[in-house]
Design an enzyme around this catalytic site. Structure first.
Site, short mmCIF file in Angstrom:
data_model
loop_
_atom_site.label_atom_id
_atom_site.label_comp_id
_atom_site.label_asym_id
_atom_site.label_seq_id
_atom_site.Cartn_x
_atom_site.Cartn_y
_atom_site.Cartn_z
N GLY A 2 0.82 -1.20 0.00
CA GLY A 2 0.00 0.00 0.00
C GLY A 2 0.85 1.25 0.00
O GLY A 2 1.30 1.73 -1.04
N GLY A 3 1.10 1.80 1.16
CA GLY A 3 1.91 3.01 1.24
C GLY A 3 1.88 3.60 2.63
O GLY A 3 1.71 2.89 3.61
N GLU A 69 -7.42 4.69 0.20
CA GLU A 69 -7.69 3.34 0.68
C GLU A 69 -8.89 3.36 1.62
O GLU A 69 -9.39 4.43 1.97
CB GLU A 69 -6.45 2.76 1.38
CG GLU A 69 -5.28 2.55 0.42
CD GLU A 69 -4.05 1.94 1.08
OE1 GLU A 69 -3.15 1.51 0.35
OE2 GLU A 69 -4.00 1.90 2.34
N ASP A 173 7.20 -12.73 18.74
CA ASP A 173 8.31 -12.92 19.68
C ASP A 173 8.44 -11.79 20.70
O ASP A 173 8.59 -12.02 21.89
CB ASP A 173 9.62 -13.06 18.91
CG ASP A 173 9.58 -14.18 17.89
OD1 ASP A 173 9.07 -15.25 18.24
OD2 ASP A 173 10.03 -13.99 16.76
N HIS A 194 -6.95 -8.95 6.83
CA HIS A 194 -7.00 -8.22 5.56
C HIS A 194 -8.03 -8.91 4.67
O HIS A 194 -8.02 -10.13 4.54
CB HIS A 194 -5.62 -8.22 4.89
CG HIS A 194 -5.50 -7.19 3.82
ND1 HIS A 194 -6.17 -7.30 2.62
CD2 HIS A 194 -4.82 -6.01 3.78
CE1 HIS A 194 -5.88 -6.23 1.88
NE2 HIS A 194 -5.08 -5.43 2.56
N ARG A 240 -11.66 -2.06 7.01
CA ARG A 240 -11.26 -3.45 6.78
C ARG A 240 -12.08 -4.46 7.57
O ARG A 240 -12.38 -5.56 7.09
CB ARG A 240 -9.78 -3.62 7.11
CG ARG A 240 -8.87 -3.04 6.06
CD ARG A 240 -7.42 -3.24 6.42
NE ARG A 240 -6.57 -2.68 5.38
CZ ARG A 240 -5.25 -2.62 5.47
NH1 ARG A 240 -4.65 -3.04 6.56
NH2 ARG A 240 -4.54 -2.11 4.48
N HIS A 301 -3.68 -10.36 9.27
CA HIS A 301 -2.82 -9.37 8.62
C HIS A 301 -2.07 -8.48 9.59
O HIS A 301 -0.86 -8.33 9.49
CB HIS A 301 -3.68 -8.52 7.69
CG HIS A 301 -2.92 -7.47 6.94
ND1 HIS A 301 -1.87 -7.77 6.09
CD2 HIS A 301 -3.06 -6.12 6.89
CE1 HIS A 301 -1.40 -6.66 5.56
NE2 HIS A 301 -2.08 -5.63 6.04
N ARG A 336 -7.14 -0.85 12.78
CA ARG A 336 -6.18 0.06 12.15
C ARG A 336 -6.72 0.63 10.85
O ARG A 336 -7.23 -0.11 10.01
CB ARG A 336 -4.87 -0.67 11.87
CG ARG A 336 -3.84 0.16 11.11
CD ARG A 336 -2.55 -0.61 10.93
NE ARG A 336 -2.68 -1.74 10.03
CZ ARG A 336 -2.47 -1.69 8.72
NH1 ARG A 336 -2.16 -0.55 8.14
NH2 ARG A 336 -2.58 -2.77 7.99
N SER A 341 0.13 2.21 9.45
CA SER A 341 1.13 1.38 10.13
C SER A 341 2.55 1.85 9.86
O SER A 341 3.37 1.98 10.78
CB SER A 341 0.97 -0.09 9.74
OG SER A 341 0.91 -0.22 8.34
N LEU A 342 2.89 2.10 8.58
CA LEU A 342 4.23 2.60 8.28
C LEU A 342 4.42 3.99 8.86
O LEU A 342 5.52 4.34 9.33
CB LEU A 342 4.49 2.62 6.78
CG LEU A 342 4.66 1.26 6.09
CD1 LEU A 342 5.06 1.45 4.63
CD2 LEU A 342 5.69 0.42 6.80
#
Length: 491
Positions: A2-3, A69, A173, A194, A240, A301, A336, A341-342
């Site tokens: 995505g971006g 999106e 983890d 997702h 989503r 996802h 989300r 996220s990025l």
């Protein structure tokens, strides 16, 4: 694929991005975190540009090409084709490798955190994190890494589920390590599924980016009829959680193994330029995006919960930070918003680095105990370890999936408790192995996820329960909706 979400268009605004995030988060976002991260976005994008990251430009204006999106009210997603993550990773990794003060240790697997109470158990001060034990996959030995600050940035836990878009190392983890050390964990019931992963017998985890729907792709059934408008006025661009549940409902209603993403209205040249990786992968399986609808199913996802942190990534343990999908800082709430996220990774790295630089303390001289190695070999037992891997992931998919019930969750919890006992026995007696270390973590995270899901007596965001199909009304609450927080007892 995505971006990165950022307010860059003149018609857009920070408040609009904040509101879109709060709406998607279904009442559980921390507004202060949302505002901080959203307002940082243009500066963090400029950081990447300054470091050599290339984003797609509009052919006419030569400004950044922005796509839209699900859940966004404006086009605000900057991207590099359909490989934004790879482009960012490539440039940041090159900078890190060239930096004289950065040392990268490949082929290591973190096992557990090292706490001050491990060395001096009778001291009454709050525990401080001193570093981590890590398993050298080449020498098969455990080594200790010490530091005044340790950052958990180990990603999510998609491999807890049978079907996932995540890579094979997304085994939770960091979350499991932090929980064992005594840090609080929050909101693990909010695993985002997702809506559109490629459905194919030879492909389990290839994501079909939400940007495909942002460019006009529509979800259709086997009969070729679009169905999303029945479930939400935004249709295929709904948030989503709604899209994933709608696809799940359609599949159960018709008995079909998948639905389809139809983007055939777009010219072949556009698809090849905008989605080159997806176009090529689909073509390798005999699917022509320009002529054929793409078969898709939901898959685990993104984990919206994680290790509880403040706005700088600081956890309950002094010297321990968590960032990215490992953390829960209040940005995502119960669901989300796409491509936040990025942005979260960039903004929290900025916040955390500032906190570390202003709180530097010298590392005190300590002696770390040698690792005690179990002597039993487990060559004959690896088949059992692999069986438990498969059992956990299948159990989570069937009982703790998109739609849940108290009965299914209780059955999952009962079985997971038994598996955890078996895993602890294996871990205590057999030689270390990557699969065993990761099995210990996915068993822990799976158990904590079920515990969180059982504690939430409502449906909210991604978490949907047949026994509690509605969100608790605001008027019925003395306080706003609450996070689900698991606390082993603050050290």
């Amino acid at each position: 694929q995505g971006g990165i979400a950022a307010v860059l268009a003149p018609e857009d605004s920070f408040e609009a991005h904040v509101q879109d995030t709060l709406v998607a988060g279904a009442g559980l976002c921390r507004r202060s975190s949302v505002e901080d991260i959203v307002r940082q976005a243009p500066r963090r994008i400029q950081d990447l540009v300054d470091w050599g990251v290339h984003f797609d430009l509009d052919a006419q204006s030569q400004t950044m090409d922005l796509t839209r999106e699900g859940g966004h009210s404006f086009r605000r997603i900057v991207h590099h084709e359909d490989q934004t993550g790879r482009e960012v990773h490539k440039h940041l990794l090159a900078l890190a490798e060239a930096h004289k003060n950065i040392h990268i240790f490949e082929n290591y697997l973190a096992i557990d955190l090292i706490l001050s109470r491990h060395l001096e158990p009778f001291r009454m001060e709050p525990a401080q994190n001193l570093g981590a034990y890590a398993f050298n996959l080449q020498t098969q030995k455990v080594e200790s890494f010490l530091a005044p600050f340790t950052v958990l940035a180990t990603g999510g836990a998609g491999k807890v589920y049978k079907y996932t878009s995540n890579w094979s190392g997304a085994t939770g983890d960091g979350i499991a390590m932090a929980y064992r050390a005594g840090a609080r964990i929050a909101n693990l019931e909010f695993m985002q599924f997702h809506p559109t992963c490629l459905y194919h017998k030879d492909e389990r985890n290839f994501l079909i980016t939400e940007a495909a729907r942002g460019e006009g792709g529509d979800l259709i059934g086997a009969d070729g009829v679009p169905f999303m408008k029945k479930y939400h006025p935004m249709g295929s661009l709904a948030p989503r959680d709604i899209v994933a549940r709608s696809i799940d409902a359609e599949m159960k209603k018709t008995g079909a193994p998948c639905v389809y993403l139809d983007i055939r209205h777009r010219p072949r040249e556009f698809l090849q330029q905008r989605f080159p990786a997806i176009y090529q992968r689909c073509a390798s399986y005999g699917i022509d995006m320009a002529k054929d609808p793409i078969p898709v199913v939901p898959a685990a996802h993104y984990l919206c919960g994680g290790v509880l942190t403040d706005a700088s990534g600081q956890t309950d343990l002094r010297g321990l930070l968590a960032m990215g999908e490992t953390s829960c800082n209040g940005l995502h709430g119960a669901n989300r918003l796409a491509s936040n996220s990025l942005l979260e990774c960039l903004a929290m790295a900025e916040n955390g680095s500032k906190m570390i630089m202003t709180n530097q303390t010298p590392m005190f001289d300590i002696e770390i105990p040698e690792w005690i190695y179990p002597t039993e070999t487990n060559d004959d037992e690896m088949v059992v370890i692999h069986h438990m891997w498969d059992e956990i992931r299948t159990l989570m998919w069937n009982y703790v999936g998109i739609v849940r019930s108290t009965k299914r969750l209780s059955r999952a919890q009962h079985r997971l408790k038994n598996i955890l006992m078996e895993v602890r026995d294996y871990y205590s007696h057999f030689q270390l192995h990557r699969d065993l270390i990761e099995l210990r973590n996915i068993a822990t995270v799976a158990d904590l996820t079920v515990e969180c899901a059982l504690r939430r007596k409502e449906s909210r965001g991604i978490h949907y329960s047949l026994d509690y199909p509605f969100a608790t009304a605001e008027s019925d609450l003395i306080t706003p909706p609450q996070d689900t927080i698991l606390d082993r007892g603050r050290p």
